[in-house]
Design a protein around this motif. Sequence first.
Motif, PDB file in Angstrom:
ATOM      1  N   THR A   1       0.843  -1.195   0.000  1.00 48.01           N
ATOM      2  CA  THR A   1       0.000   0.000   0.000  1.00 48.01           C
ATOM      3  C   THR A   1       0.877   1.244   0.000  1.00 48.01           C
ATOM      4  OG1 THR A   1      -0.117   0.235   2.409  1.00 48.01           O
ATOM      5  CG2 THR A   1      -1.763  -1.211   1.353  1.00 48.01           C
TER       6      THR A   1
ATOM      7  N   GLN B   1       1.308   4.323  -6.812  1.00 50.48           N
ATOM      8  CA  GLN B   1       0.473   3.424  -6.017  1.00 50.48           C
ATOM      9  C   GLN B   1      -0.611   4.215  -5.287  1.00 50.48           C
ATOM     10  OE1 GLN B   1       0.376   0.137  -6.028  1.00 50.48           O
ATOM     11  NE2 GLN B   1      -1.305   0.126  -4.563  1.00 50.48           N
TER      12      GLN B   1
ATOM     13  N   LYS C   1      -3.365   5.183  -7.666  1.00 47.62           N
ATOM     14  CA  LYS C   1      -4.233   4.023  -7.967  1.00 47.62           C
ATOM     15  C   LYS C   1      -5.233   3.792  -6.847  1.00 47.62           C
ATOM     16  CE  LYS C   1      -0.858   1.318 -10.544  1.00 47.62           C
ATOM     17  NZ  LYS C   1       0.035   0.158 -10.447  1.00 47.62           N
ATOM     18  N   GLU C   2      -4.789   4.005  -5.621  1.00 53.59           N
ATOM     19  CA  GLU C   2      -5.653   3.790  -4.457  1.00 53.59           C
ATOM     20  C   GLU C   2      -6.606   4.965  -4.225  1.00 53.59           C
ATOM     21  OE1 GLU C   2      -2.837   3.364  -1.287  1.00 53.59           O
ATOM     22  OE2 GLU C   2      -2.032   1.486  -2.076  1.00 53.59           O
TER      23      GLU C   2
END
Length: 195
Positions: free
Chosen positions: A79, A139, A142-143
């Motif tokens: 994450t 990342q 994307k989250e």
Amino acid sequence: MKRKAELKRQQIIKAAYQAVSDKGYESVTLQDIADYADVSKGVPNYYFQNKEDVLAHLLAQITDRIYEKEKLAVERETTSANMLLAYLNTVFVGPKENEKFYRVYLDFLAQATKNKRYREINERFYQNCSSISKVILEQGKKEGAFRTIDNEEAGRTIRAMIDGYMIQWMMTGDHMQHSAYRAACYRSVLSYIQN
């Protein structure tokens, strides 16, 4: 024979790191490096062209190793929040290690204004650091956790924050404040990149 030569080169580079940390860039001589390596004065000259060559190899090696450690720490996480935390925990590794590295690194930066080779090594280091930030930012995007931001600019900004907090911490001279500065850096970076 090659392995023995490489071990000797590493012994000299390691000694140079300790010598610069203890004495400062300007004061260190090849004799000092030889003394720290526990070898005769001519040995560094056999493996390196001169003091600048030894120290350029030192700068390249320490910045490459730091980048590899930081990159590996980030790659282990899934994450963006954990990636960022891993990155900063690896940068703010510990008071003694950080103080020693930044004492040496800041000496090199002072020389880099006059030394193209050092500038090039440092530029590669900053590009590598920026690539770590890019992975974390992608990342986070994307989250949906991080805002859309130019990765190049953000990479430079994040590293500037890290170096700024580290230098401020060093100037306190208080090892006990290390974790507080790491936490403040984390909060600042997060507030800069969060949605």
